[in-house]
Design a protein around this motif. Sequence first.
Motif, PDB file in Angstrom:
ATOM      1  N   UNK B  12       0.837  -1.205   0.000  1.00 23.96           N
ATOM      2  CA  UNK B  12       0.000   0.000   0.000  1.00 23.96           C
ATOM      3  C   UNK B  12       0.873   1.257   0.000  1.00 23.96           C
ATOM      4  N   UNK B  13       1.935   1.240   0.797  1.00 24.79           N
ATOM      5  CA  UNK B  13       2.871   2.363   0.791  1.00 24.79           C
ATOM      6  C   UNK B  13       3.630   2.458  -0.520  1.00 24.79           C
ATOM      7  N   UNK B  14       3.956   1.301  -1.060  1.00 24.75           N
ATOM      8  CA  UNK B  14       4.685   1.264  -2.338  1.00 24.75           C
ATOM      9  C   UNK B  14       3.899   1.926  -3.465  1.00 24.75           C
ATOM     10  N   UNK B  15       2.582   1.710  -3.501  1.00 30.14           N
ATOM     11  CA  UNK B  15       1.751   2.369  -4.522  1.00 30.14           C
ATOM     12  C   UNK B  15       2.030   3.864  -4.552  1.00 30.14           C
ATOM     13  N   UNK B  16       2.023   4.475  -3.372  1.00 28.88           N
ATOM     14  CA  UNK B  16       2.178   5.929  -3.261  1.00 28.88           C
ATOM     15  C   UNK B  16       3.589   6.339  -3.672  1.00 28.88           C
ATOM     16  N   UNK B  21       7.136   8.933  -7.509  1.00 29.83           N
ATOM     17  CA  UNK B  21       8.359   8.852  -8.313  1.00 29.83           C
ATOM     18  C   UNK B  21       8.054   9.090  -9.787  1.00 29.83           C
ATOM     19  N   UNK B  22       6.985   8.475 -10.273  1.00 33.57           N
ATOM     20  CA  UNK B  22       6.665   8.625 -11.704  1.00 33.57           C
ATOM     21  C   UNK B  22       6.111  10.016 -12.028  1.00 33.57           C
ATOM     22  N   UNK B  23       5.623  10.721 -11.027  1.00 36.31           N
ATOM     23  CA  UNK B  23       5.181  12.112 -11.231  1.00 36.31           C
ATOM     24  C   UNK B  23       6.304  13.097 -10.915  1.00 36.31           C
ATOM     25  N   UNK B  24       7.499  12.585 -10.661  1.00 37.46           N
ATOM     26  CA  UNK B  24       8.667  13.431 -10.361  1.00 37.46           C
ATOM     27  C   UNK B  24       8.432  14.336  -9.177  1.00 37.46           C
ATOM     28  N   UNK B  25       7.796  13.753  -8.150  1.00 36.39           N
ATOM     29  CA  UNK B  25       7.601  14.506  -6.911  1.00 36.39           C
ATOM     30  C   UNK B  25       8.493  13.892  -5.841  1.00 36.39           C
ATOM     31  N   UNK B  26       9.565  14.569  -5.482  1.00 39.90           N
ATOM     32  CA  UNK B  26      10.467  14.016  -4.458  1.00 39.90           C
ATOM     33  C   UNK B  26       9.743  13.898  -3.110  1.00 39.90           C
ATOM     34  N   UNK B 190       8.064  -1.945 -17.034  1.00 40.93           N
ATOM     35  CA  UNK B 190       8.814  -1.303 -18.122  1.00 40.93           C
ATOM     36  C   UNK B 190       8.400   0.151 -18.341  1.00 40.93           C
ATOM     37  N   UNK B 191       7.468   0.661 -17.552  1.00 42.62           N
ATOM     38  CA  UNK B 191       7.041   2.054 -17.689  1.00 42.62           C
ATOM     39  C   UNK B 191       8.183   3.000 -17.303  1.00 42.62           C
ATOM     40  N   UNK B 192       8.224   4.185 -17.937  1.00 44.33           N
ATOM     41  CA  UNK B 192       9.268   5.153 -17.569  1.00 44.33           C
ATOM     42  C   UNK B 192       9.252   5.457 -16.067  1.00 44.33           C
ATOM     43  N   UNK B 193      10.427   5.616 -15.522  1.00 47.06           N
ATOM     44  CA  UNK B 193      10.578   5.973 -14.105  1.00 47.06           C
ATOM     45  C   UNK B 193       9.948   4.967 -13.155  1.00 47.06           C
ATOM     46  N   UNK B 194       9.971   3.694 -13.533  1.00 53.14           N
ATOM     47  CA  UNK B 194       9.490   2.670 -12.606  1.00 53.14           C
ATOM     48  C   UNK B 194      10.397   2.639 -11.364  1.00 53.14           C
ATOM     49  N   UNK B 195       9.808   2.305 -10.253  1.00 48.12           N
ATOM     50  CA  UNK B 195      10.537   2.201  -8.983  1.00 48.12           C
ATOM     51  C   UNK B 195      10.205   0.834  -8.398  1.00 48.12           C
ATOM     52  N   UNK B 196      11.204   0.071  -7.994  1.00 50.27           N
ATOM     53  CA  UNK B 196      10.897  -1.229  -7.386  1.00 50.27           C
ATOM     54  C   UNK B 196      10.507  -1.032  -5.923  1.00 50.27           C
ATOM     55  N   UNK B 197       9.785  -2.007  -5.399  1.00 50.11           N
ATOM     56  CA  UNK B 197       9.385  -1.927  -3.990  1.00 50.11           C
ATOM     57  C   UNK B 197      10.623  -1.932  -3.089  1.00 50.11           C
TER      58      UNK B 197
END
Lengths: 203, 203
Positions: B12-16, B21-26, B190-197
Amino acid sequence: MYQLYDYVTSGNGYKVALLLHQCHKPFRYIETDILAGASRTPEFLELNPNGKIPVLVTPEGHVLSESNAILLYLAEGTPLLPDDPLLRFEVHRWLFWEQYSHEPFIATSRFWLHLPNAEEFADKLAARRPGGLKALELMERHLDGRTFLVGDRYTVADISLYAYTHKAHEANFSLENYPAIRAWLDRVAAQPDHLTIENKMNA
Amino acid sequence: MYQLYDYVTSGNGYKVALLLHQCHKPFRYIETDILAGASRTPEFLELNPNGKIPVLVTPEGHVLSESNAILLYLAEGTPLLPDDPLLRFEVHRWLFWEQYSHEPFIATSRFWLHLPNAEEFADKLAARRPGGLKALELMERHLDGRTFLVGDRYTVADISLYAYTHKAHEANFSLENYPAIRAWLDRVAAQPDHLTIENKMNA
């Protein structure tokens, strides 16, 4: 005309019926006896592969499921769903909370108690009790000093939470010690064009 | 800067985290050890009276909870949340389905299995197994022939369902017999700016 597939005692179906009624959208009520397998037929699974009521078919033929998603769809552009991003977030938050932290405890307990073999569910009912009490306590604290759940105006968050909270006693959860909840239930029931759950099939 | 209160293995935290990350919000990641009671302290309950992670505090100081409601808030106005009413409905439908018909089976099983006393949960795990299989089968049928969950484009519905589905094996649900799900997981990753859990706390 809208067509609402629903089970007679369902609060999830009632949410949709209540909103349709308050938006002056007439609908045909299609009784779906889930205890007799009516939500497991090939025809029903074609409408909703998840095999759950309510299902709403729009006048254009779109097939909608998941009660709270239907509320958001129908309420878009009405005063029942705020445009302000933070208020809208609060409505969403309550809708997700309802499905995860309220419905599985209070609605599910009520459903088991209404079954002919309710006595077989004693252990399961006991296991769901703490979650139901926690949900009611959270609502009581939130509603103390507030008129409605979000932004002090009636929204689909109130419709969603009203559905099973006002029948909590049928799940063996007394509202005696929750005066803020009881006052809020009265305010919801006093809204224009209110529809009782008992009348949902005759709206 | 955003502040994300989260537990290390939480999907659930990972979703956020993934959406931020994909919206480029640090964001600053604030590790919250729910096993050690960190989501039950008076300070945390002030943030979320429901005592659950994730909690997101926005740069303006707004405190948000309920992972899927946070996704909708952050994705508004981006391509990750369609404007078309029916596509948006479909996103909502998947988000509610995730919380009611997927997360309580797959995420909860994975959580129990990760506890030091996992062996005490054998009966509960067995009871949650049919619901998990039903969820995966529904996803498999839906994804067969589709690129993404809604409208053949990547949305927050994919982010939400990806979180626990890609870790289903850690809940003892093998994806071997779900080829459409596996292909979809690959497309999401494979989406741009993917972040692993595993990298969510170092985004």
